[in-house]
Design a protein around this motif. Structure first.
Motif, PDB file in Angstrom:
ATOM      1  N   ILE A   1       0.826  -1.200   0.000  1.00  0.00           N
ATOM      2  CA  ILE A   1       0.000   0.000   0.000  1.00  0.00           C
ATOM      3  C   ILE A   1       0.870   1.263   0.000  1.00  0.00           C
ATOM      4  O   ILE A   1       0.409   2.357  -0.299  1.00  0.00           O
ATOM      5  CB  ILE A   1      -0.977  -0.001   1.221  1.00  0.00           C
TER       6      ILE A   1
ATOM      7  N   VAL B   1      -4.532  -0.780  -5.787  1.00  0.00           N
ATOM      8  CA  VAL B   1      -5.505  -0.971  -4.708  1.00  0.00           C
ATOM      9  C   VAL B   1      -6.443  -2.129  -5.042  1.00  0.00           C
ATOM     10  O   VAL B   1      -6.731  -2.978  -4.197  1.00  0.00           O
ATOM     11  CB  VAL B   1      -6.289   0.333  -4.449  1.00  0.00           C
TER      12      VAL B   1
ATOM     13  N   LEU C   1      -9.649  -1.337   2.241  1.00  0.00           N
ATOM     14  CA  LEU C   1      -8.783  -2.494   2.050  1.00  0.00           C
ATOM     15  C   LEU C   1      -9.263  -3.677   2.874  1.00  0.00           C
ATOM     16  O   LEU C   1      -9.817  -3.496   3.958  1.00  0.00           O
ATOM     17  CB  LEU C   1      -7.357  -2.143   2.484  1.00  0.00           C
TER      18      LEU C   1
END
Lengths: 120, 706
Positions: B421, B534, B557
């Motif tokens: 991330i 993502v 997430l």
């Protein structure tokens, strides 16, 4: 049997100290700062105290003073283990009641020799 | 515990120290410093210095020493924390972070010459008295590449000797022959004498024996020092106060007596014996050599009450485990979950579904699964900690002013997610500062404070982790975005798009709105890559933007990449899983609730809102014709990008946790399918990718998988 309370806020430094001292046949307990050390000392009486100076909550100077203020620890040797080595700081430590001063980083053999000398 | 493992712990401490120091410096920057803040910063740097010395990282030790010297002056109020000083401290912090990266072998040691010069000038600035400059002495000056700084300090001390007044002191130091064997290091004493301005005027070699009687560990020399009269006698005595009685010392005024005479112990004028005044036998300094490998010892310790649970939680005892072992454990637990559900299904079929042990086993399996997952979880702090530096660098390069607010750093995420991330997040931050926040002049003109606000937060919500990046900048310029999208052929010139749809155009491949590609955001990486990254993590990204008020990017997430809660549905004799996180409700429509649009499309009236109905069989091209909507089961799903929609399936069979098996590693990626799993009865079921199913519908595609 020589038992030692090692006080340092750095876990890695405590482990180094523990490894070094245990390898020399000493029994080691640890505390992460002055407050933790005092709490531990309430129920324990080691042969020797080794402490760092710069620690959160209660620093080494404060710890030494607080320990020396207790009659049962009047004769316990206290070694300072610090990266500092100024005369000024040493004078403070001495006035607080420290027995000796060892400069970090330390050498295992010499640390052990120092411990043996103050504990006989 | 080997030396190597302790070193790893030291690395962790460095990271913790760095975050503590940075947090403190940022508090100072916000004008909120107090004594404890400065102390915390000092301690963090000091601890790193101590470890650096112990583990032999000379460059780091040297740098932290100079850093610490300046911090010590700030701490003792010798140096005011002006903006200029703070800027130097922040720059020094960044270099310190680079040094720490370097010792981990991840990068070359940084070039710290410029910042060292700045630190050194601060260390000397203004009212530095000789005593101040002389202390503290680095533990191993001989190994430090830039001992020149300390030389300056010594020179400053020597200059004091030129002051008129008291005659200099003569100090004679004669260690006992066995002093070295006893663990002493007279050299340190000599260094201290030098530090207060002393210089050696004579060395008595008279006691050195013949070679055949020479003991290499013996001490045979005596030194005569001249110490400037400005030094207090007590200060000199103090140096020797702290040593054992294996070193004879005399301190006299130089003009009192004895030219070149080295007195023996007997006639020492003013001998200082450390032991006398002390409650226990005294000890001199023990030399400073690097510690060699240390033998294993069990790490047990005294765990005392802890302050600030979250911060201190990191100090809790830890054990380092090879990641492969962890992954194996997680995989095995995954298999166990599958086996357990197969077992319970079989027992159920035999009418044994209600036995107590089955419930216990189910409960235990889930707990085991949660525990295994939590082992892989790490706080997002690891990613967030990079952000302040990025923002500082952006401020410097854009001339914009940004106040960063960070929240929820303790929120935990799967390690793999944490690792992957970082890059998308960095890009979002750069994007927010580069394109979102206006320069100070424009902000003031718009009636906003000159300093822009950038907020970064993480929180746990509904089985997902939300990472939110929001700014109070100009917001998305929709006119320009739309014009650009038309120009690039991303949308038709006559397309009528909602504001939300226009905002999402910035994620379209090949889209870039910057008038000219800046050197910050424009590195050939667009927002489309952020979105892809993502999505690849099973996450979603969404935007809320208000013109003139700013934009908010929300990353949703998954907590883990290995397990999901799913609804098991059947479609045209096939079994599919719909991730529960998407599901709002499921219902059997009343007659007439589903309306035909005439072109084969249907909509469902859900409490006044018409939502598009997607026949899953049709979307995946697995059924010849879609069943009658009024006899089917409808599932209302929520998507991050395209809002709500309705999936039409034949029946809902069950709801349970499933272990995600990647389709890509076993087959290939398929649009509309997020992965596969093995069901309790041993059959393979595909996990629907709701987001892409709805996205394709919204884009007007009839089918996505042919």
């Amino acid at each position: 049997m020589t038992s030692i309370l090692a006080v340092d806020d750095s876990p890695s430094m405590r482990m180094l100290l523990r490894s070094a001292l245990v390898s020399q046949g000493f029994v080691v307990s640890e505390a992460e700062d002055g407050v933790a050390a005092l709490a531990w000392l309430e129920n324990n009486a080691p042969t020797l105290l080794i402490t760092d100076i710069n620690m959160p909550r209660l620093d080494g100077f404060g710890l030494i003073e607080a320990v020396r203020a207790q009659p049962r620890f009047r004769d316990m040797p206290i070694l300072v283990l610090s990266t500092e080595s100024s005369a000024e700081k040493k004078a403070i430590a001495r006035r607080a009641g420290a027995t000796g001063w060892i400069v970090k980083p330390f050498d295992t053999e010499k640390l052990a020799a120092a411990v043996r000398r103050v504990t006989h | 515990m080997t030396g190597d493992e302790i070193q790893q712990i030291f690395f962790q401490e460095c990271d913790e120290g760095l975050s503590a120091a940075e947090a403190g410096l940022l508090l100072c920057q916000a004008g909120a410093q107090d004594e404890e803040t400065i102390n915390t910063i000092f301690r963090a740097v000091h601890s790193i210095k101590g470890g650096a010395g112990a583990f032999g990282f000379a460059a780091l030790q040297s740098f932290t020493h100079h850093f610490e010297t300046v911090l010590d002056r700030v701490r003792s109020d010798e140096l005011a924390l002006t903006p200029a000083v703070l800027a130097t401290l922040l720059a020094a912090f960044d270099t310190l972070a680079d040094h720490v990266t370097a010792i981990r072998g991840q990068d070359a040691a940084p070039d710290d010459a410029a910042i060292l010069a700045r630190l050194q000038s601060l260390a000397r600035a203004r009212d530095a008295s000789p005593a101040d400059t002389a202390a503290p002495i680095p533990p191993a000056p001989a190994t430090m590449p830039d001992a020149g700084f300390d030389l300056d300090a010594l020179l400053a001390g020597l200059n004091a000797a030129a002051l008129p007044g008291r005659p200099p002191w003569r100090v004679i130091v004669r260690p006992e022959a066995a002093a070295l064997a006893g663990g002493s290091e007279p050299l340190l004493l000599l260094r201290e004498l030098k530090a207060i301005g002393g210089r050696i005027v004579d060395v008595d070699t008279g006691a050195v024996p013949d070679l055949d009687r020479f003991d290499a560990d013996g001490a045979y020399l005596a030194w005569t020092f001249e110490v400037p009269g400005a030094a207090e006698k007590a200060a000199i005595a103090e140096i020797f106060d702290f040593i054992a009685d294996d070193c004879a010392v005399s301190i006299t005024a130089a003009d009192e007596d004895m030219d070149g005479v080295c007195p023996s112990d007997a006639d020492t004028a003013d001998a200082v014996s450390g032991a006398a005044a002390l409650p226990a036998p005294a000890l001199d300094e023990v030399a400073a050599a690097a510690v060699e490998t240390v033998p294993p010892a069990p790490p047990t310790g005294l765990v005392a009450e802890r302050r600030g649970a979250e911060r201190r939680a990191q100090d809790a005892q830890t054990i380092r485990v090879d990641l492969d072992k962890l992954d194996r454990l997680v995989n095995l637990v995954g298999e166990l979950v599958i086996t357990q559900s197969m077992l319970s299904q079989r027992l159920l079929m035999r009418g044994l579904g209600s036995i107590d042990e089955l419930g216990d086993l189910d409960h235990l399996t889930r707990e085991l699964q949660d525990s295994a997952m939590s082992i892989r979880a790490q706080p997002v702090r690891w990613v967030f900690s990079r952000v302040p530096r990025i923002v500082r660098e952006l401020e410097a390069s854009t001339g914009k002013r940004v106040r960063l607010e960070v929240e929820g750093e303790a929120t935990e995420l799967d390690k793999t997610v944490i690792e992957r991330i970082g890059e998308p997040l960095t890009h979002l931050i750069r994007n927010a500062v580069d394109h979102g926040i206006e320069d100070p002049a424009r902000r003031i003109a718009a009636g906003k404070p000159a300093e822009g606000r950038l907020r970064l937060s993480a929180e746990h919500r509904g089985g997902r982790i939300l990472i939110i990046v929001s700014d109070d900048g100009a917001g998305i310029d929709r006119t320009r975005v739309l014009a650009k999208a038309v120009e690039k052929g991303i949308v038709a010139p006559d397309a009528r798009l909602s504001d939300e749809e226009i905002d999402h155009l910035i994620f379209a491949p090949g889209f870039s709105t910057a008038q000219q590609v800046s050197n910050i955001s424009g590195r050939g990486v667009g927002m489309d890559v952020v979105k892809q990254n993502v999505l690849a993590l099973g996450g979603r990204i969404s935007i809320q933007s208000v013109p003139g008020r700013g934009s908010t990017f929300t990353l949703a997430l998954p907590l883990t990449l290995a397990i999901l809660d799913g609804m098991i549905v059947s479609v045209a004799d096939q079994t599919y899983i719909i991730p529960l996180t998407h599901i709002v409700e499921s219902l059997r429509p009343a007659a007439g609730a589903v309306k035909s649009m005439g072109n084969g499309q249907h909509v469902l009236n859900v409490r006044g809102t018409y939502l598009p109905v997607l026949a899953v069989a049709e979307q995946l091209a697995i059924g010849a014709s879609s069943p009658d909507p009024s006899s089917a089961v409808l599932i209302v799903v929520e998507t991050e990008v395209h809002g709500q929609a309705v999936l039409m399936v034949d029946a809902i069979n069950d709801q349970r946790q499933v272990v995600i098996k990647s389709l890509e590693t076993h087959y290939r990626q398929i649009d509309g399918v997020a992965g596969a799993t093995i069901l309790g009865d041993g059959r393979v079921a595909l996990i629907l990718d709701v987001e892409s199913l709805v996205a394709h519908r919204a884009a007007g595609a009839d089918r996505i998988a042919a």
